[in-house]
Design a protein around this motif. Structure first.
Motif, PDB file in Angstrom:
ATOM      1  N   MET A   1     105.721  25.264  66.807  1.00  0.00           N
ATOM      2  CA  MET A   1     105.491  26.138  65.947  1.00  0.00           C
ATOM      3  C   MET A   1     106.705  27.228  66.138  1.00  0.00           C
ATOM      4  SD  MET A   1     101.429  27.127  65.846  1.00  0.00           S
ATOM      5  CE  MET A   1     101.231  26.986  67.603  1.00  0.00           C
ATOM      6  N   LYS A   2     107.025  28.162  65.363  1.00  0.00           N
ATOM      7  CA  LYS A   2     108.124  29.061  65.526  1.00  0.00           C
ATOM      8  C   LYS A   2     107.581  30.465  65.067  1.00  0.00           C
ATOM      9  CE  LYS A   2     111.947  26.088  64.459  1.00  0.00           C
ATOM     10  NZ  LYS A   2     113.324  25.929  63.684  1.00  0.00           N
ATOM     11  N   LEU A   3     107.821  31.456  65.843  1.00  0.00           N
ATOM     12  CA  LEU A   3     107.533  32.907  65.510  1.00  0.00           C
ATOM     13  C   LEU A   3     108.800  33.628  65.509  1.00  0.00           C
ATOM     14  CD1 LEU A   3     105.101  34.831  65.183  1.00  0.00           C
ATOM     15  CD2 LEU A   3     105.072  35.223  68.028  1.00  0.00           C
ATOM     16  N   TYR A   4     109.074  34.473  64.371  1.00  0.00           N
ATOM     17  CA  TYR A   4     110.014  35.031  64.219  1.00  0.00           C
ATOM     18  C   TYR A   4     109.801  36.574  64.598  1.00  0.00           C
ATOM     19  CZ  TYR A   4     112.310  31.341  61.961  1.00  0.00           C
ATOM     20  OH  TYR A   4     112.897  29.895  61.555  1.00  0.00           O
ATOM     21  N   ILE A   5     110.348  37.138  65.549  1.00  0.00           N
ATOM     22  CA  ILE A   5     110.118  38.414  66.090  1.00  0.00           C
ATOM     23  C   ILE A   5     111.360  39.317  66.474  1.00  0.00           C
ATOM     24  CG2 ILE A   5     108.056  37.369  67.516  1.00  0.00           C
ATOM     25  CD1 ILE A   5     110.280  37.958  70.184  1.00  0.00           C
ATOM     26  N   GLU A  29     107.749  28.685  69.737  1.00  0.00           N
ATOM     27  CA  GLU A  29     108.903  28.971  69.995  1.00  0.00           C
ATOM     28  C   GLU A  29     109.298  30.296  69.469  1.00  0.00           C
ATOM     29  OE1 GLU A  29     113.902  27.934  69.272  1.00  0.00           O
ATOM     30  OE2 GLU A  29     112.201  26.686  68.355  1.00  0.00           O
ATOM     31  N   GLU A  30     109.502  31.306  70.320  1.00  0.00           N
ATOM     32  CA  GLU A  30     109.603  32.770  69.940  1.00  0.00           C
ATOM     33  C   GLU A  30     111.189  33.030  69.462  1.00  0.00           C
ATOM     34  OE1 GLU A  30     108.091  35.583  72.758  1.00  0.00           O
ATOM     35  OE2 GLU A  30     106.249  35.083  72.335  1.00  0.00           O
ATOM     36  N   ILE A  31     111.596  33.552  68.380  1.00  0.00           N
ATOM     37  CA  ILE A  31     112.878  33.443  67.755  1.00  0.00           C
ATOM     38  C   ILE A  31     113.417  34.926  67.504  1.00  0.00           C
ATOM     39  CG2 ILE A  31     114.581  32.726  66.291  1.00  0.00           C
ATOM     40  CD1 ILE A  31     112.896  30.322  66.077  1.00  0.00           C
ATOM     41  N   ALA A  32     113.907  35.514  68.139  1.00  0.00           N
ATOM     42  CA  ALA A  32     114.368  37.022  67.835  1.00  0.00           C
ATOM     43  C   ALA A  32     115.409  37.073  66.492  1.00  0.00           C
ATOM     44  CB  ALA A  32     115.017  37.764  69.121  1.00  0.00           C
ATOM     45  N   VAL A  33     114.996  37.940  65.823  1.00  0.00           N
ATOM     46  CA  VAL A  33     116.042  37.853  64.558  1.00  0.00           C
ATOM     47  C   VAL A  33     116.303  39.377  64.194  1.00  0.00           C
ATOM     48  CG1 VAL A  33     115.219  35.679  63.587  1.00  0.00           C
ATOM     49  CG2 VAL A  33     114.198  37.752  63.103  1.00  0.00           C
ATOM     50  N   ASP A  34     117.199  39.507  63.243  1.00  0.00           N
ATOM     51  CA  ASP A  34     117.676  40.780  62.867  1.00  0.00           C
ATOM     52  C   ASP A  34     117.107  40.925  61.476  1.00  0.00           C
ATOM     53  OD1 ASP A  34     118.264  43.418  61.963  1.00  0.00           O
ATOM     54  OD2 ASP A  34     120.546  42.823  62.511  1.00  0.00           O
ATOM     55  N   PRO A  35     115.925  41.439  60.829  1.00  0.00           N
ATOM     56  CA  PRO A  35     115.419  41.696  59.584  1.00  0.00           C
ATOM     57  C   PRO A  35     116.173  42.334  58.476  1.00  0.00           C
ATOM     58  CG  PRO A  35     113.713  42.177  61.254  1.00  0.00           C
ATOM     59  CD  PRO A  35     114.880  42.102  61.940  1.00  0.00           C
ATOM     60  N   TYR A  36     116.944  43.262  59.222  1.00  0.00           N
ATOM     61  CA  TYR A  36     117.886  44.308  58.489  1.00  0.00           C
ATOM     62  C   TYR A  36     119.114  43.617  58.010  1.00  0.00           C
ATOM     63  CZ  TYR A  36     114.405  47.823  59.730  1.00  0.00           C
ATOM     64  OH  TYR A  36     113.414  48.548  60.306  1.00  0.00           O
ATOM     65  N   LEU A  54     105.130  33.611  61.233  1.00  0.00           N
ATOM     66  CA  LEU A  54     104.740  32.360  61.884  1.00  0.00           C
ATOM     67  C   LEU A  54     105.096  31.182  61.237  1.00  0.00           C
ATOM     68  CD1 LEU A  54     103.772  31.062  64.917  1.00  0.00           C
ATOM     69  CD2 LEU A  54     101.580  31.221  63.528  1.00  0.00           C
ATOM     70  N   ILE A  55     105.809  30.075  61.668  1.00  0.00           N
ATOM     71  CA  ILE A  55     105.798  28.599  61.067  1.00  0.00           C
ATOM     72  C   ILE A  55     104.830  27.969  61.775  1.00  0.00           C
ATOM     73  CG2 ILE A  55     106.948  26.763  60.342  1.00  0.00           C
ATOM     74  CD1 ILE A  55     108.233  29.508  59.209  1.00  0.00           C
ATOM     75  N   ALA A  56     103.819  27.638  61.004  1.00  0.00           N
ATOM     76  CA  ALA A  56     102.679  27.084  61.636  1.00  0.00           C
ATOM     77  C   ALA A  56     102.571  25.755  61.794  1.00  0.00           C
ATOM     78  CB  ALA A  56     101.385  27.763  60.512  1.00  0.00           C
ATOM     79  N   GLU A  57     101.518  25.180  62.181  1.00  0.00           N
ATOM     80  CA  GLU A  57     101.661  23.712  62.634  1.00  0.00           C
ATOM     81  C   GLU A  57     101.948  22.826  61.311  1.00  0.00           C
ATOM     82  OE1 GLU A  57      98.384  22.717  65.250  1.00  0.00           O
ATOM     83  OE2 GLU A  57      99.950  23.081  66.920  1.00  0.00           O
TER      84      GLU A  57
END
Length: 198
Positions: A1-5, A29-36, A54-57
């Protein structure tokens, strides 16, 4: 799974805390992104480019922190943080909703204060500040107890920590002894310490 934060996001922090409390960190997997900046990987999974996502299973995205947290709660191990039904579930949801309201008002206030000074609206600043205080009073009245860990208590803990972090000039402590007691107790939990912003 991926969690964009984003690390400072209180809504992302809630999900990260639940992942830790439920023993899911090895599966996410926690993935830091820039939403702006319309991060492409986030835009591809969330049309409004908002964290957390979250990209789920099953490979499909889930957005909105309460929905993500409920999914992780059911997926992970240990006692449920959100009761499955009945009056207990409603009680937890009521506290969670009040804490989310604190955060929503705080975010609106923060975004208004980030506008150029000549574009800021004094009436909106006053309204968001007033609403934030009223939401904190309503949250105080729920008597969150760090020993009774559930989604309501987690969200309350995230809310007071974030208000202190993002609005240091706002007095959230006066007249709110339950929230004052909650803050250091819940911030000492490993899941909170590991996700602290700043």
């Amino acid at each position: 799974m991926k969690l964009y934060i984003t690390a400072p996001s209180p809504f992302a922090r809630k999900c990260r805390i639940v992942a830790r409390e439920k023993g899911l960190t090895e599966r996410i997997e926690e993935i830091a992104v820039d939403p702006y900046a319309n991060a492409p990987e986030l835009l591809a999974s969330n049309p409004i480019v908002q964290v957390p996502t979250l990209i789920a299973e099953d490979g499909l995205p889930i957005s909105d922190s309460p929905v993500i947290c409920e999914y992780l709660d059911r997926l992970g191990s240990g006692p449920l943080l959100l009761p499955p039904d009945g009056p207990e579930r409603l009680q937890v949801r009521r506290m969670e909703t009040k804490a989310n309201a604190v955060l929503e008002m705080g975010v609106k206030l923060l975004l208004e204060l980030r506008r150029p000074e000549n574009e800021r609206s004094p009436s909106w600043i006053a309204r968001w500040t007033e609403n934030m205080g009223r939401a904190l009073d309503a949250l105080e009245a729920t008597h969150p107890n760090p020993d009774d860990l559930d989604m309501g208590v987690i969200t309350a803990g995230v809310a007071v920590a974030w208000i202190g972090f993002r609005h240091p000039g706002f007095d959230w402590r006066s007249g709110r002894p339950h929230l004052v007691a909650l803050h250091p107790a819940i911030e000492s939990r490993p899941s909170f310490a590991d996700t602290r912003p700043g």
